[in-house]
Design a protein around this motif. Structure first.
Motif, short mmCIF file in Angstrom:
data_model
loop_
_atom_site.label_atom_id
_atom_site.label_comp_id
_atom_site.label_asym_id
_atom_site.label_seq_id
_atom_site.Cartn_x
_atom_site.Cartn_y
_atom_site.Cartn_z
N GLY A 1 31.88 44.28 32.88
CA GLY A 1 33.28 43.91 33.05
C GLY A 1 33.86 44.40 34.36
O GLY A 1 34.51 43.65 35.11
N ILE A 2 33.63 45.68 34.67
CA ILE A 2 34.13 46.24 35.93
C ILE A 2 33.47 45.57 37.12
O ILE A 2 34.12 45.24 38.12
N GLY A 3 32.16 45.34 37.01
CA GLY A 3 31.45 44.66 38.10
C GLY A 3 31.98 43.27 38.34
O GLY A 3 32.13 42.83 39.50
N PHE A 4 32.28 42.53 37.27
CA PHE A 4 32.77 41.16 37.43
C PHE A 4 34.15 41.14 38.07
O PHE A 4 34.44 40.26 38.90
N ILE A 5 35.02 42.09 37.70
CA ILE A 5 36.34 42.14 38.32
C ILE A 5 36.21 42.36 39.83
O ILE A 5 36.92 41.74 40.63
N GLY A 6 35.29 43.24 40.23
CA GLY A 6 35.04 43.43 41.66
C GLY A 6 34.54 42.17 42.35
O GLY A 6 34.99 41.82 43.45
N ILE A 7 33.63 41.46 41.68
CA ILE A 7 33.11 40.20 42.24
C ILE A 7 34.23 39.17 42.36
O ILE A 7 34.32 38.45 43.36
N ALA A 8 35.11 39.10 41.36
CA ALA A 8 36.21 38.14 41.39
C ALA A 8 37.16 38.42 42.55
O ALA A 8 37.58 37.50 43.26
N SER B 1 38.99 43.76 29.06
CA SER B 1 38.57 42.42 28.64
C SER B 1 39.57 41.37 29.08
O SER B 1 39.19 40.29 29.57
N THR B 2 40.87 41.66 28.92
CA THR B 2 41.90 40.70 29.31
C THR B 2 41.86 40.43 30.81
O THR B 2 41.89 39.27 31.25
#
Length: 467
Positions: A124-131, A196-197
């Motif tokens: 989750g944290i990794g995806f937020i950084g990618i986004a 998650s949100t």
């Protein structure tokens, strides 16, 4: 008159399936209920008031659809539900002979659960950084704010992170909510819920976010009902009723807000620089000046705030009761009249193993029936309709029987853990999510891409090993 009688008979058959499955297989009852809500109600409205449905979904050429197409679509779903009910109830009869697991001790350390939560947090944290990096990169390339559609396409390439955000994070959040009910601290749940949100918002896809919010809202109401020891009579008192209605309204309000925001930023080109960049690229490729954009967002850019709110409200209601019906009837109209049954060509794993290009029936149907030829997209295909698209009526029969066997096995498993409240609710929630996606996508996409298999494996990691 004959068509109306046929439709009435099918409605009666679906109602009978729902009533019969309520007492014997809760999962089949859920599948029937969700199919009624998302597909069949919309088909009835389409049959009774086609002009109204065409006005709601004016981006599609629905005038090509005939009443026979609507009735055939209704018949496919009805036949699928009948076969599923028969196969599932026959399997679930074995549940009466299964032993019931004793209530396990809650004091033992659940290391598989801790490991899974840790993986979900990392993804989750990794995806937020990618986004964030993707948004900044695209904004620099086009010198403007990119549209949601372009961001969704770019972020969809990070498949491992998408799976974690769509599937593992919601299950970890649900686990933390249930542990809180047994005396665990509340902060892990709120941390996971917030993460998650944010991560689901960062995917720029509405459905996973709304499904997650609805899941947590429904389970929260179940826990509140149990904590307050409510009955039907006491639940109808003002304060419990207002509190549960407020909790359940969260996903609906969120969907409304998402549609309101999407009117401005959803389906570019909305920003001038991005529009100019796309037009320049198309002109370089074809040597011709491209057509002006015809998306709804461009046409409705001058609407007032009240008109935008009304449009968002209409989109919210039609998303729940009509969109899947329109998708289903378009697929049935398209196949086999305009294209052959496609077999398993739309299964991504098989396409990769064979080294073939993946066939996307939803994209083909969208391109054929969309009013604007330059708009790219895809329509969702419920499992029963996908079975029909793959192999016709025999495909519906075999595929529905397979779903019935799986749901029968799930009912057996649910019965065996009924003394363990946490495990029981988690398995019920995981099964409900899987069933929901069966009304929205093919069985293969439900099991893999949308996480039906991951939902059930999460239950094994969180609870199944101790039962």
């Amino acid at each position: 008159m004959l068509h109306t009688t046929f439709l009435t008979a099918m409605i009666a058959i679906v109602a009978a399936c729902f009533i019969l499955s309520l007492r014997r297989n809760l999962f089949i009852a859920l599948l029937t209920g969700l199919s009624i809500a998302f597909v069949l109600i919309g088909l009835v409205i389409f049959y009774a008031a086609p002009a109204y449905v065409q006005s709601l979904f004016r981006s599609f050429r629905l005038e090509l659809v005939t009443p026979d197409d609507v009735l055939r679509t209704f018949a496919i779903v009805t036949f699928g539900l009948v076969v599923t009910t028969i196969a599932g109830m026959a399997t679930a009869r074995l549940a009466q002979s299964l032993p019931v697991a004793a209530m396990p001790s809650s004091s033992r350390k659940n290391y598989p659960a801790l490991a899974l939560v840790g993986i979900a947090l990392a993804l989750g944290i990794g995806f937020i950084g990618i986004a964030l990096a993707t948004i900044i990169d695209l904004a620099r390339q086009i010198d403007a704010i990119p549209s949601f559609l372009s961001l969704r396409r770019e972020l969809g390439r990070h498949y491992l992170f998408i799976l974690g955000v769509f599937n593992l994070l919601p299950m970890a959040t649900l686990y933390a909510l249930l542990r809180r009910e047994n005396g665990a601290p509340a902060w892990p749940f709120w941390l996971l819920y917030a993460l998650s949100t944010i991560a689901l918002v960062a995917t720029f896809q509405k459905r996973p976010l709304i499904v997650f919010m609805a899941l947590i809202a429904v389970v929260a109401c179940i826990l509140y009902w149990r904590r307050q020891q409510l009955t039907v009579a006491t639940a109808l008192r003002p304060w419990p009723l207002i509190r549960m209605a407020a909790i359940l309204s969260v996903p609906v309000i969120a969907l409304f807000c998402l549609y309101l925001v999407e009117q401005r930023y959803g389906f570019g080109p909305v920003w001038p620089a991005e529009q100019a960049a796309e037009q320049a690229a198309e002109q370089d490729a074809t040597g011709e000046k491209p057509l002006e954009p015809t998306w709804d967002t461009a046409q409705e850019s001058d609407l007032s705030t009240i008109e935008r709110a009304g449009l968002a409200l209409r989109s919210t209601v039609s998303r729940i009761f009509g969109r899947m019906a329109v998708s289903a009837v378009l697929v049935v109209h398209h196949i086999p009249h305009n294209g052959p049954h496609y077999g398993l060509a739309n299964v991504g794993l098989l396409a990769k193993l064979k080294g073939q290009e993946l066939y996307d029936p939803g994209a083909e149907v969208f391109s054929r029936y969309a009013q604007a030829s330059r708009v790219r997209g895809s329509v969702a295909t419920p499992a029963f309709i996908d079975f029909y698209g793959q192999f016709g009526w025999p495909g519906v029969a075999i595929g529905s029987a397979l779903i019935g066997l799986v749901l029968g096995a799930l009912q057996m498993l649910l019965q065996s853990v009924r003394n363990d409240f946490e495990s029981h609710v988690f398995l019920l929630a995981a099964g409900t999510l899987t069933i929901f996606y069966l009304t929205q996508a093919s069985i293969f996409r439900t099991a893999l891409g949308y996480g039906g298999g991951i939902f059930l494996l999460s239950w094994v990691a969180f609870y199944g090993w101790r039962n």
